[in-house]
Scaffold this active site. Structure first.
Site, PDB file in Angstrom:
ATOM      1  N   ASP A   9       0.865  -1.188   0.000  1.00 42.31           N
ATOM      2  CA  ASP A   9       0.000   0.000   0.000  1.00 42.31           C
ATOM      3  C   ASP A   9       0.900   1.237   0.000  1.00 42.31           C
ATOM      4  OD1 ASP A   9      -2.362   1.622   0.183  1.00 42.31           O
ATOM      5  OD2 ASP A   9      -2.030   1.854   2.325  1.00 42.31           O
ATOM      6  N   SER A  10       0.315   2.375  -0.363  1.00 39.64           N
ATOM      7  CA  SER A  10       1.061   3.624  -0.298  1.00 39.64           C
ATOM      8  C   SER A  10       1.485   3.911   1.149  1.00 39.64           C
ATOM      9  CB  SER A  10       0.184   4.763  -0.815  1.00 39.64           C
ATOM     10  OG  SER A  10      -0.996   4.838  -0.036  1.00 39.64           O
ATOM     11  N   CYS A  72      -4.230  -1.387  -2.248  1.00 39.75           N
ATOM     12  CA  CYS A  72      -4.426   0.060  -2.395  1.00 39.75           C
ATOM     13  C   CYS A  72      -5.290   0.259  -3.632  1.00 39.75           C
ATOM     14  CB  CYS A  72      -3.072   0.734  -2.579  1.00 39.75           C
ATOM     15  SG  CYS A  72      -3.159   2.493  -2.955  1.00 39.75           S
ATOM     16  N   GLU A 157      -4.231   9.142   8.332  1.00 38.26           N
ATOM     17  CA  GLU A 157      -2.765   9.129   8.428  1.00 38.26           C
ATOM     18  C   GLU A 157      -2.284   9.974   9.611  1.00 38.26           C
ATOM     19  OE1 GLU A 157      -0.012   7.983   6.151  1.00 38.26           O
ATOM     20  OE2 GLU A 157      -1.507   6.527   5.516  1.00 38.26           O
ATOM     21  N   CYS A 191     -11.282   2.573  -0.472  1.00 36.18           N
ATOM     22  CA  CYS A 191      -9.929   2.988  -0.106  1.00 36.18           C
ATOM     23  C   CYS A 191      -9.587   2.211   1.154  1.00 36.18           C
ATOM     24  CB  CYS A 191      -9.870   4.489   0.156  1.00 36.18           C
ATOM     25  SG  CYS A 191      -8.291   5.023   0.860  1.00 36.18           S
ATOM     26  N   HIS A 193      -7.794   2.810   3.575  1.00 40.25           N
ATOM     27  CA  HIS A 193      -7.736   3.579   4.827  1.00 40.25           C
ATOM     28  C   HIS A 193      -9.119   3.727   5.476  1.00 40.25           C
ATOM     29  CE1 HIS A 193      -3.801   4.851   3.377  1.00 40.25           C
ATOM     30  NE2 HIS A 193      -3.596   5.520   4.496  1.00 40.25           N
TER      31      HIS A 193
HETATM   32  N1  DGL Z   1      -5.045   3.321   0.748  1.00 40.43           N
HETATM   33  C1  DGL Z   1      -5.053   3.867  -0.562  1.00 40.43           C
HETATM   34  C2  DGL Z   1      -6.259   3.377  -1.344  1.00 40.43           C
HETATM   35  O1  DGL Z   1      -6.815   2.327  -1.049  1.00 40.43           O
HETATM   36  C3  DGL Z   1      -5.016   5.365  -0.703  1.00 40.43           C
HETATM   37  C4  DGL Z   1      -4.130   6.147   0.145  1.00 40.43           C
HETATM   38  C5  DGL Z   1      -3.415   7.204  -0.611  1.00 40.43           C
HETATM   39  O2  DGL Z   1      -4.025   8.190  -1.049  1.00 40.43           O
HETATM   40  O3  DGL Z   1      -2.222   7.024  -0.728  1.00 40.43           O
HETATM   41  O4  DGL Z   1      -6.664   4.023  -2.276  1.00 40.43           O
END
Ligand code: DGL
Length: 274
Positions: A9-10, A72, A157, A191, A193
């Site tokens: 993931d990012s 991600c 975050e 997403c 997150h």
């Molecule tokens: N967790 C990432 C996703 O599922 C996005 C987070 C980011 O913007 O880096 O899209």
């Protein structure tokens, strides 16, 4: 050569997917990579997300992974197909990279009754239009509505997602999506997150609307994949270990990970190359 399953993931969000996968497949080994030094990816261009994701995939391959899950949505939307079609054949045609959008699209057709679905994601995921495209390939009768939620990842975050300030942005983006169509009966948290916001989203979401987060469905889909691909399953080591790598500070990652996991981890440093 056998190896761990790679999860990328990012940043931290993929830990919500990792945790469900680990619960579903506890005997496997996992190697998690968070590109925290360059996250968030949500506002970045195709070219940049593709380049960063390819670097991450190559790094996980170099650590012995034969199977990588892009946990991600932004990277799945912007980089996965190109990596699968253009890069994998020359890097190693025996390795595999899977994303989170396809399993979510497959799942959604069995959840919605009204056949009107809303997708909440990063600006990158939403502008790619990947969800409407993938869902309509499988279920042409489903109407898909989109809303970008640019503030939700920064709230998570920065560990502000349970603070009163978060409620404003939760209500704002729910209103953005639900005001588009009053027959929406299912919202996808597209997403990785967003599951951390789920409890607070449910407080304000009308009770008749389903809220779908991806952890369990991605874990189910991976289990099914390994069952259908015994040749890949036999290339995955099974010693019940998990290692965590970050491109940013190991200490910061280890302490932030406790927001996503209910156990303590010790992260290690990863240096990605182009
Ligand atoms: N967790 C990432 C996703 O599922 C996005 C987070 C980011 O913007 O880096 O899209």
């Amino acid at each position: 050569m056998q190896g761990a399953i790679g999860i990328f993931d990012s940043g931290y969000g993929g830990l919500t997917i990792f945790e469900q996968i680990r619960r579903k497949l506890p005997e496997y080994d996992f190697l998690y990579l968070g590109d925290n030094a360059r996250s968030p990816y949500g506002n970045r261009s195709y070219e940049v997300v593709y380049r960063f994701t390819l670097q991450a995939v190559r790094w996980l391959f170099s650590k012995g992974c034969n199977l990588v899950i892009i946990a991600c949505n932004t990277a799945s939307a912007k980089a996965l197909r190109t990596i699968q079609q253009n890069d994998l054949p020359s890097i190693d045609p025996e390795k595999r990279v899977l994303g989170v959008i396809r399993p979510t699209a497959e799942f959604i057709g069995n959840v919605t009754h009204s056949r009107h679905v809303g997708v909440l994601g990063t600006p990158g995921t939403i502008s790619s239009n990947s969800y409407p495209i993938e869902i309509n390939k499988l279920f042409p009768d489903i109407k898909v509505f989109n809303a970008a939620c640019p503030m939700w990842v920064p709230l998570v975050e920065n560990n502000e997602h349970n603070k009163p300030g978060a409620d404003y942005f939760i209500r704002k983006y729910l209103n953005d999506i639900l005001s588009q169509d009053n027959a929406i009966d299912t919202l996808i948290l597209a997403c990785t997150h967003y599951p951390l916001l789920e409890k607070n989203i449910r407080k304000v979401l009308p009770a008749n609307i389903n809220l779908v987060s991806q952890g369990q469905l991605v874990a189910d889909s991976l289990k099914d994949y390994l069952h259908r691909h015994p040749e890949m399953d036999s290339r995955c080591t099974k010693n019940s270990t998990s290692r965590f790598f970050t491109t940013e500070s190991e200490n910061k990652f280890s302490s932030m990970a406790s927001v996503f996991l209910d156990w303590t981890i010790k992260a290690e440093k990863a240096e990605l190359e182009g």
